[in-house]
Design an enzyme around this catalytic site. Sequence first.
Site, PDB file in Angstrom:
ATOM      1  N   HIS A 116      -2.672  -0.428   3.603  1.00 21.35           N
ATOM      2  CA  HIS A 116      -3.257  -0.892   2.338  1.00 21.35           C
ATOM      3  C   HIS A 116      -2.386  -2.046   1.840  1.00 21.35           C
ATOM      4  CE1 HIS A 116      -4.217  -0.618  -1.994  1.00 21.35           C
ATOM      5  NE2 HIS A 116      -5.265   0.118  -1.679  1.00 21.35           N
ATOM      6  N   ASP A 173       3.021   6.555   3.075  1.00 17.73           N
ATOM      7  CA  ASP A 173       1.998   6.385   2.043  1.00 17.73           C
ATOM      8  C   ASP A 173       0.979   7.515   2.233  1.00 17.73           C
ATOM      9  OD1 ASP A 173      -0.219   5.737   0.569  1.00 17.73           O
ATOM     10  OD2 ASP A 173      -0.336   3.653   1.251  1.00 17.73           O
ATOM     11  N   GLN A 195      -3.971   8.814   0.822  1.00 17.77           N
ATOM     12  CA  GLN A 195      -5.230   9.355   1.363  1.00 17.77           C
ATOM     13  C   GLN A 195      -4.993  10.654   2.128  1.00 17.77           C
ATOM     14  OE1 GLN A 195      -8.219   8.188   0.767  1.00 17.77           O
ATOM     15  NE2 GLN A 195      -7.715   6.192  -0.102  1.00 17.77           N
ATOM     16  N   CYS A 211      -9.051  -3.222   0.394  1.00 15.27           N
ATOM     17  CA  CYS A 211      -7.629  -3.542   0.197  1.00 15.27           C
ATOM     18  C   CYS A 211      -6.852  -3.465   1.506  1.00 15.27           C
ATOM     19  CB  CYS A 211      -6.970  -2.622  -0.833  1.00 15.27           C
ATOM     20  SG  CYS A 211      -7.690  -2.720  -2.455  1.00 15.27           S
TER      21      CYS A 211
HETATM   22  C1  LIG Z   1      -5.402   3.743  -3.002  1.00 16.27           C
HETATM   23  C2  LIG Z   1      -4.342   3.528  -2.015  1.00 16.27           C
HETATM   24  C3  LIG Z   1      -3.151   2.902  -2.372  1.00 16.27           C
HETATM   25  C4  LIG Z   1      -2.898   2.373  -3.760  1.00 16.27           C
HETATM   26  O1  LIG Z   1      -2.973   3.394  -4.692  1.00 16.27           O
HETATM   27  P1  LIG Z   1      -3.045   3.060  -6.255  1.00 16.27           P
HETATM   28  O2  LIG Z   1      -3.444   4.365  -6.849  1.00 16.27           O
HETATM   29  O3  LIG Z   1      -4.103   2.015  -6.420  1.00 16.27           O
HETATM   30  O4  LIG Z   1      -1.707   2.612  -6.680  1.00 16.27           O
HETATM   31  C5  LIG Z   1      -2.192   2.755  -1.407  1.00 16.27           C
HETATM   32  N1  LIG Z   1      -2.376   3.197  -0.160  1.00 16.27           N
HETATM   33  C6  LIG Z   1      -3.511   3.813   0.225  1.00 16.27           C
HETATM   34  C7  LIG Z   1      -3.644   4.296   1.630  1.00 16.27           C
HETATM   35  C8  LIG Z   1      -4.537   3.982  -0.688  1.00 16.27           C
HETATM   36  O5  LIG Z   1      -5.660   4.569  -0.304  1.00 16.27           O
END
Ligand SMILES: *Cc1c(COP(=O)(O)O)cnc(C)c1O
Length: 407
Positions: free
Chosen positions: A124, A201, A204, A365
């Site tokens: 992302h 991260d 998801q 994104c």
């Molecule tokens: C949504 C998302 C983000 C960003 O999250 P925010 O809540 O917009 O700060 C980062 N990484 C992944 C994989 C996402 O799906």
Amino acid sequence: MEKYNIDKIRADFPILKREVNGKPLVYLDNGATTQKPNAVINSIAHYYTDMNSNVHRGVHYLSQISTDAFEVTRKKLQSFINAPEDKQVIITKGTTDSINLVATCYGRAFIHAGDEIIISAMEHHSNIVPWQMLCDEKGCKIRVIPMNDKGELDMDAYQNLINERTKLVAVTYVSNALGTINPVKEIISIAHKHGAVVLIDAAQAVQHIQVDVQDLDVDFLVFSGHKMYGPTGVGVLYGKEDLLNAMPPYQGGGDMIKEVTFEKTTYNELPFKFEAGTPNIEAGICLNEAIDYINSIGLKNIEAYEHELLEYALEKLSQIPGMKFIGTADQKCSVISFIIEGTHPYDVGVILDKLGIAVRTGHHCAQPVMDRFGIPGTIRASLALYNTKEEIDILVAGIQRAVNMLV
Ligand SMILES: *Cc1c(COP(=O)(O)O)cnc(C)c1O
């Protein structure tokens, strides 16, 4: 396992009863944000009706009960991800904020010119841009783990990229654009062999699969409340204690200090060192209800249910002529990205919207993912614990209708 009571679950989410463009809402944009159950919605009203007060400050009654409630969420988050101690759970504004915190604070102290940071081809933007900003400032370099045509990371390439210059590896657990579940435990163990720290991260991941920070041995893990049925404006940074202690603070302000004079300031302990200023108190407190909600169903049950939905959706969607799935990894969450020959994702999205069906179209994104597949964007249906096979049928019929109009 008790039977998965989908009717009861759907009744817990009032928005699912509404209509959009004269049709019952079919909400399939859960990768962008999830809907909220009554327990969360009601707790927000309860907070403002009965508790509203600043946290970590007053001796008065309301301040104490709101502080206690805020700290209950921290403890709940601790057990949700199996963190050793609650002070390792930093409450932030969300995933983006958490990643920027690590890039700023860990980066400022421990990453220097000539060092390398490894990310993956399916990140992302929020797990790309903060590292680029750090590299611009410090003169370090980003290396990227490529992926194959199924949208799986090339682990051999990763082994070749990592070396003694690698200081940090930042990879997504589950791809928001492709649904791929990455082998993060292996990624972490390889990084540790080379002395690099790892940020995962999990934006998801936490709403779909059980995440255990100790089992993973992960150094930093980040996620957002709003993608796990909780409020917007709150998220988490989990970190190993020694790393968090060694990092300088993020922002300066109230709550993050122990003592301030004009000559010198001493910083507060974890977690408060990283929580400057008044937090989103309401969201922090009400996130507790979202975790309780997930726990009341059970992540194992959620995972099994969503997997069954995913299989059903893939099977039905694959019957549409011209259908091409983007992201066909063996290990996949309930995120389905696709394009349809002869159509633009945006046009399909607009027609689906007229039918009350919410999907996301575009690059999600994750522009580099689209570049990798040589496409401008996809249509994405991302499924949550309240979606049904009937909704998949409505999606399939809607796409069929769009194709008939557009091709
Ligand atoms: C949504 C998302 C983000 C960003 O999250 P925010 O809540 O917009 O700060 C980062 N990484 C992944 C994989 C996402 O799906």
